[in-house]
Design a protein around this motif. Structure first.
Motif, PDB file in Angstrom:
ATOM      1  N   VAL A 162      84.905  35.064  14.554  1.00 45.09           N
ATOM      2  CA  VAL A 162      84.039  36.079  14.070  1.00 45.09           C
ATOM      3  C   VAL A 162      84.214  35.681  12.604  1.00 45.09           C
ATOM      4  O   VAL A 162      85.173  35.805  12.299  1.00 45.09           O
ATOM      5  CB  VAL A 162      83.577  36.795  14.507  1.00 45.09           C
ATOM      6  N   GLY A 163      83.123  34.873  11.496  1.00 44.66           N
ATOM      7  CA  GLY A 163      83.576  34.567  10.366  1.00 44.66           C
ATOM      8  C   GLY A 163      84.244  33.282   9.463  1.00 44.66           C
ATOM      9  O   GLY A 163      84.405  33.681   8.631  1.00 44.66           O
ATOM     10  N   HIS A 164      85.443  33.040  10.471  1.00 50.86           N
ATOM     11  CA  HIS A 164      86.587  32.569  10.327  1.00 50.86           C
ATOM     12  C   HIS A 164      86.005  31.026   9.867  1.00 50.86           C
ATOM     13  O   HIS A 164      83.919  30.353  10.296  1.00 50.86           O
ATOM     14  CB  HIS A 164      87.436  31.652  10.713  1.00 50.86           C
ATOM     15  N   ARG A 165      85.897  30.615   8.860  1.00 47.73           N
ATOM     16  CA  ARG A 165      85.140  29.079   7.753  1.00 47.73           C
ATOM     17  C   ARG A 165      86.073  28.033   7.415  1.00 47.73           C
ATOM     18  O   ARG A 165      87.854  28.707   7.428  1.00 47.73           O
ATOM     19  CB  ARG A 165      84.359  28.795   6.691  1.00 47.73           C
ATOM     20  N   CYS A 166      85.933  26.688   8.116  1.00 45.22           N
ATOM     21  CA  CYS A 166      86.349  25.856   7.981  1.00 45.22           C
ATOM     22  C   CYS A 166      86.112  24.437   7.141  1.00 45.22           C
ATOM     23  O   CYS A 166      84.612  24.366   7.227  1.00 45.22           O
ATOM     24  CB  CYS A 166      87.584  25.535   8.576  1.00 45.22           C
ATOM     25  N   ARG A 167      86.320  23.458   6.377  1.00 47.04           N
ATOM     26  CA  ARG A 167      86.248  22.532   6.482  1.00 47.04           C
ATOM     27  C   ARG A 167      86.364  21.325   6.947  1.00 47.04           C
ATOM     28  O   ARG A 167      87.441  21.396   7.361  1.00 47.04           O
ATOM     29  CB  ARG A 167      86.352  21.907   5.049  1.00 47.04           C
ATOM     30  N   THR A 168      85.603  20.668   7.684  1.00 48.59           N
ATOM     31  CA  THR A 168      86.199  19.672   8.596  1.00 48.59           C
ATOM     32  C   THR A 168      85.685  18.369   7.733  1.00 48.59           C
ATOM     33  O   THR A 168      84.577  18.215   6.653  1.00 48.59           O
ATOM     34  CB  THR A 168      85.625  19.264   9.631  1.00 48.59           C
ATOM     35  N   THR A 169      86.647  17.111   7.220  1.00 48.65           N
ATOM     36  CA  THR A 169      85.766  15.914   7.238  1.00 48.65           C
ATOM     37  C   THR A 169      85.442  14.452   8.027  1.00 48.65           C
ATOM     38  O   THR A 169      86.430  14.665   8.947  1.00 48.65           O
ATOM     39  CB  THR A 169      87.391  15.382   6.325  1.00 48.65           C
ATOM     40  N   SER A 170      84.110  13.761   8.018  1.00 53.82           N
ATOM     41  CA  SER A 170      84.699  12.931   8.945  1.00 53.82           C
ATOM     42  C   SER A 170      84.364  11.461   8.124  1.00 53.82           C
ATOM     43  O   SER A 170      84.241  11.660   7.227  1.00 53.82           O
ATOM     44  CB  SER A 170      83.234  12.829  10.354  1.00 53.82           C
ATOM     45  N   VAL A 171      83.159  10.643   8.682  1.00 52.26           N
ATOM     46  CA  VAL A 171      83.005   9.378   7.943  1.00 52.26           C
ATOM     47  C   VAL A 171      81.365  10.046   7.471  1.00 52.26           C
ATOM     48  O   VAL A 171      80.685   9.629   7.920  1.00 52.26           O
ATOM     49  CB  VAL A 171      82.991   8.235   8.863  1.00 52.26           C
ATOM     50  N   PRO A 172      81.741   9.796   6.608  1.00 52.63           N
ATOM     51  CA  PRO A 172      80.029   9.387   5.617  1.00 52.63           C
ATOM     52  C   PRO A 172      79.422   8.970   6.212  1.00 52.63           C
ATOM     53  O   PRO A 172      79.473   7.718   6.298  1.00 52.63           O
ATOM     54  CB  PRO A 172      79.825   9.759   4.355  1.00 52.63           C
ATOM     55  N   ARG A 173      77.298   9.294   6.230  1.00 63.05           N
ATOM     56  CA  ARG A 173      77.203   8.775   6.963  1.00 63.05           C
ATOM     57  C   ARG A 173      75.518   8.729   6.315  1.00 63.05           C
ATOM     58  O   ARG A 173      74.653   9.412   6.268  1.00 63.05           O
ATOM     59  CB  ARG A 173      76.400   9.110   8.434  1.00 63.05           C
ATOM     60  N   PRO A 174      75.911   7.628   5.022  1.00 62.89           N
ATOM     61  CA  PRO A 174      74.166   8.011   4.152  1.00 62.89           C
ATOM     62  C   PRO A 174      72.905   7.409   4.634  1.00 62.89           C
ATOM     63  O   PRO A 174      72.268   8.425   4.565  1.00 62.89           O
ATOM     64  CB  PRO A 174      74.357   6.562   2.822  1.00 62.89           C
ATOM     65  N   ASP A 175      73.106   6.777   5.600  1.00 64.38           N
ATOM     66  CA  ASP A 175      71.509   6.338   5.951  1.00 64.38           C
ATOM     67  C   ASP A 175      71.180   8.133   6.677  1.00 64.38           C
ATOM     68  O   ASP A 175      70.515   7.070   7.250  1.00 64.38           O
ATOM     69  CB  ASP A 175      71.724   5.097   7.261  1.00 64.38           C
ATOM     70  N   THR A 176      71.915   8.674   7.823  1.00 63.22           N
ATOM     71  CA  THR A 176      71.889  10.034   8.155  1.00 63.22           C
ATOM     72  C   THR A 176      71.746  10.852   6.855  1.00 63.22           C
ATOM     73  O   THR A 176      71.265  12.572   7.873  1.00 63.22           O
ATOM     74  CB  THR A 176      72.623  10.369   8.879  1.00 63.22           C
ATOM     75  N   GLY A 177      72.347  11.151   6.099  1.00 64.08           N
ATOM     76  CA  GLY A 177      72.404  12.195   5.080  1.00 64.08           C
ATOM     77  C   GLY A 177      73.709  12.603   4.681  1.00 64.08           C
ATOM     78  O   GLY A 177      73.662  14.005   4.485  1.00 64.08           O
ATOM     79  N   PHE A 178      74.720  12.340   5.832  1.00 65.12           N
ATOM     80  CA  PHE A 178      75.294  13.249   5.582  1.00 65.12           C
ATOM     81  C   PHE A 178      77.044  13.247   4.761  1.00 65.12           C
ATOM     82  O   PHE A 178      77.191  11.087   5.048  1.00 65.12           O
ATOM     83  CB  PHE A 178      75.883  12.708   7.442  1.00 65.12           C
ATOM     84  N   SER A 179      77.307  13.586   4.097  1.00 65.88           N
ATOM     85  CA  SER A 179      78.175  13.666   2.785  1.00 65.88           C
ATOM     86  C   SER A 179      79.664  13.333   3.674  1.00 65.88           C
ATOM     87  O   SER A 179      80.771  12.752   2.999  1.00 65.88           O
ATOM     88  CB  SER A 179      77.938  14.333   2.210  1.00 65.88           C
TER      89      SER A 179
END
Length: 143
Positions: free
Chosen positions: A39-56
């Motif tokens: 609980v409280g842990h934060r991390c960053r994930t990366t994936s394929v950007p999807r501009p058509d869905t507003g996903f960076s």
């Protein structure tokens, strides 16, 4: 969105498949190998950007809860402030006979936003096919 599946395995085995340190949880993106079920842990994930869905393509994951029967509950927010994606994902495990009924709830989509509506359709398909299949394969490794 709500997804439900039955697994012939006990809840402890599913918890381990979802949060265990041996393998990346099947619901994580390839860029989230530093996820920790705390609980409280934060991390960053990366994936394929999807501009058509507003996903960076970059998401900040925050662990919100790790309750005995609700494991885990995470916040999944787009790292780019220009994108409004701010969602929660919660897994619920319920003993059913010798197996487990698994429920997934993914909330935070704006149905009136065309980009978020498209993101919902894409993620709904991904949860129902790829992620649930991967979870089943991961469980088999914990015999």
């Amino acid at each position: 969105m709500r997804v439900e599946r039955f697994s012939p395995h006990p809840p402890a085995r599913l918890r381990r498949a979802l949060t265990g340190p041996e393998l990346p949880a099947p619901w994580q993106t390839p860029g989230s190998r530093d996820f920790r079920p705390e609980v409280g842990h934060r991390c960053r994930t990366t994936s394929v950007p999807r501009p058509d869905t507003g996903f960076s393509g970059v998401v900040v994951v925050s662990v919100l809860a790790l309750e005995a029967e609700r494991m885990p509950r995470v916040r999944w927010a787009d790292a780019d402030p220009a994108h409004p994606a701010d969602r929660t994902i919660a897994w619920t495990l319920e003993q059913e006979g010798r197996g487990t009924r698994l429920f997934l709830v993914h909330e935070g989509f704006d149905p009136d936003d065309p980009a978020q509506s498209m993101a919902w359709k894409i993620m709904d398909g991904g949860w129902r096919s790829h992620v649930m299949r991967s979870l089943g394969q991961t469980q088999e490794r914990f015999s």
